[in-house]
Design a protein around this motif. Structure first.
Motif: not given
Length: 598
Positions: A214-217, A221-228, A444-450, A485-487
């Motif tokens: 029911y859950w897997c990293l 949802i892979q958000k393309e956020t652009k915040l300060q 790739y940075h998300q693959k490594e985090l996974y 969030f970090v993902y």
């Protein structure tokens, strides 16, 4: 921390309260009250330890039964969302929240709750039973059949009356070795005894048993956020603050296992701020060395304690060496795990906290996995055509670490392989399993985090340490909302051109000392480990130079194993496979002793 077992009550009880008490007294510091309940043909026995503030059971109208061990970290948020707060001082019960949302959404309740849990739901209206484990695998859950009985338990030792009649499952040990000691699938060391993996549940309807993830990293949802930058930092701190708060708010006294590193000091500082706003008590417990100065971290710990007007608690480890009488220097567990090799070290620290009635323990574990980052992000830069950024990052890290920028380019940018980087053997089924998972991750940075987060899964030592000392152990960095969030963070917030854990350093600048914020070198305990090996080498070599299960399964050759042992004695850094193999042998020798005594 709660302990429980469920069995299908056909004609007789396989386990009763007396047997349950005998089992728990063997494997944990049994200070809780044992109770039993019968519902719809099932028999439940459970124990709440004295440090638990939670009820373990809820039954409604004889149609819906919810049972288990739940620590819901977003219970305040959900209570407000579903109007379950009678007034601001009302106690919030996790089971009431779970019941309310289940009645509205069914099993989709799992999309709402954040926390550590192992849950049994019996819904007689729908004739469905669910056996559920939390998203990150903090709580454990096992099941098996014996004759005409079905069992579900929070811990393997509660199935000891069944396990002792089962043969060992060799497939488990091959998987344990190939996965570097991280098992998060259905296998256990025993045939026909199964684990429910993290983020999974089993649905039983009539004679149909189906396992669902029911859950897997990878599906986050892979958000393309652009915040300060300030917005990212504020959101990160808010999530970490909430994670710490949710793990101490139900306890009158909490202690942080405090080193001089950034992770545990951050948890400590946030906890002390919480103390100022409530009636809870927070302190620290630390391992220190007077003689082995290289391993001592008081130069970072003491100024932080002074900042928060705290004396802390200390355990001197100069004479507390590891591996004395190994493998019998640690309690028996029903499956191997690598962290048992440092059990003596961790246990003495937790013992000290428990002696002073700090029964809720927080750690900085998971901070390295979540926030250290890696240069695999340069592959993502390459795909986006950010060549100057690649050159800048690789050149800077090559200078800092005194290695070739060209080699870094090949390893991380041109020909990256995240799986083999983390010691996953290409010629195993696990490699194909993990690479298939990684295909679903864009960056790739998300693959490594996974993969990093996979290595946080073996929490069984928490239950041994917690059970032996009658404490609860929590890891605020391993929070589902924080991880998601970090993902989705831009990778530079984990690893900047200057240092790692960039977002943590930025968010904690005002709460920690400058020495901690600016320190890039972790203090390790290698000198303590080396001294422990030297003092106890005759025992170590006598008991492990002729390995039993390693030889029987032919995991490595006898010559290779002895080479690894000698290198370890000589201070040569060992790969993960050595620790995995040693933990197998440590466990197997204790297993044989238990079989003999039974």
């Amino acid at each position: 921390m709660n302990w429980f077992i469920m069995s299908s009550q056909i004609n007789r009880k396989i386990i009763d309260i007396e047997k349950f008490q005998i089992l728990t007294s063997k494997f944990i510091n049994n200070k809780g009250q044992v109770n039993e309940i019968f519902f719809n043909g099932f028999h439940f026995i459970y124990m709440l330890t004295n440090n638990s503030r939670r009820s373990s059971i809820l039954s409604v109208d004889k149609n819906l039964f919810i049972f288990g061990d739940i620590e819901m970290h977003n219970k305040n948020e959900l209570a407000r969302k579903y109007n379950l707060l009678k007034d601001s001082r009302s106690a919030i019960d996790e089971f009431s929240i779970l019941l309310t949302i289940y009645q509205k959404k069914g099993i989709d309740v799992l999309n709402e709750i954040v926390g550590d849990f192992s849950i049994i739901i019996i819904d007689t209206d729908k004739n469905i039973k669910y056996f559920i484990r939390d998203q990150l695998g903090k709580k454990t859950l096992f099941h098996t059949y014996e004759e005409d009985h079905f069992f579900v338990s929070s811990d393997l030792f509660l199935l000891d009356h069944i396990i002792k009649n089962r043969k060992l499952n060799t497939d488990y040990f091959f998987e344990y070795f190939n996965r570097n000691g991280v098992i998060d699938n259905k296998l256990t060391p025993y045939k026909r005894v199964y684990r429910i993996p993290s983020g999974h549940y089993i649905r039983v309807q009539e004679k149909e048993h189906i396992t669902f993830e029911y859950w897997c990293l990878t599906r986050t949802i892979q958000k393309e956020t652009k915040l300060q930058e300030e917005e990212y930092t504020e959101q990160f701190y808010s999530l970490l603050e909430n994670s710490v708060k949710s793990r101490i708010q139900d306890h009158s006294k909490s202690a942080v296992m405090l080193s001089g590193g950034l992770d545990s000091t951050s948890v400590y500082a946030i906890s002390k701020l919480m103390e100022q706003k409530s009636d809870i008590k927070v302190s620290s417990v630390s391992a220190v060395f007077d003689q082995l100065k290289e391993a001592d971290e008081r130069q970072y710990i003491n100024p932080l304690l002074e900042k928060y007007n705290d004396k802390g608690h200390f355990v001197n480890y100069d004479d507390n060496l590891l591996y004395e009488n190994i493998p019998f220097n640690s309690p028996y567990s029903h499956e191997p795990f690598v962290d048992i090799l440092t059990y003596e070290f961790t246990n003495k620290t937790i013992e000290r906290a428990a002696e002073r009635e700090y029964l809720n323990i927080l750690t900085g574990f998971g901070g390295d996995h979540l926030l250290a980052g890696s240069l695999f992000m340069t592959k993502d830069f390459f795909k986006k055509g950010k060549l100057k950024k690649i050159v800048s990052f690789l050149t800077n890290h090559a200078i800092v670490n005194n290695i070739s920028a060209f080699n870094l380019l090949k390893k991380y940018t041109l020909f990256p392989n995240v799986a083999t980087y983390h010691s996953v053997n290409k010629y195993t089924n696990y490699y194909h399993e993990i690479t298939n998972k990684l295909k679903n991750i864009k960056y790739y940075h998300q693959k490594e985090l996974y993969i990093q987060l996979l290595n946080t899964k073996p929490h069984y030592i928490d239950r041994i340490l917690g059970g032996r000392n009658n404490v609860s152990i929590h890891h605020p960095f391993l929070d589902r909302k924080l991880i998601e969030f970090v993902y989705n963070l831009p990778p530079e917030f984990r690893l900047s051109k200057t240092y790692n854990k960039y977002i943590l350093r930025e968010s904690m600048k005002k709460l920690l000392t400058n020495d901690i914020i600016n320190n890039l070198n972790k203090v390790d305990h290698d000198v303590h480990t080396y001294e422990s090996i030297q003092k106890n080498w005759s025992t170590i070599y006598r008991r492990f130079n002729e390995p039993l299960l390693i030889n029987e399964l032919n995991l490595v050759s006898h010559l290779d194993w002895n080479d690894k042992l000698i290198q370890w004695r000589n201070g040569v850094e060992q790969n993960d496979d050595f620790w995995t193999l040693l933990s197998i042998e440590v466990w197997y020798k204790k297993y044989l002793q238990k079989v003999k005594s039974d």
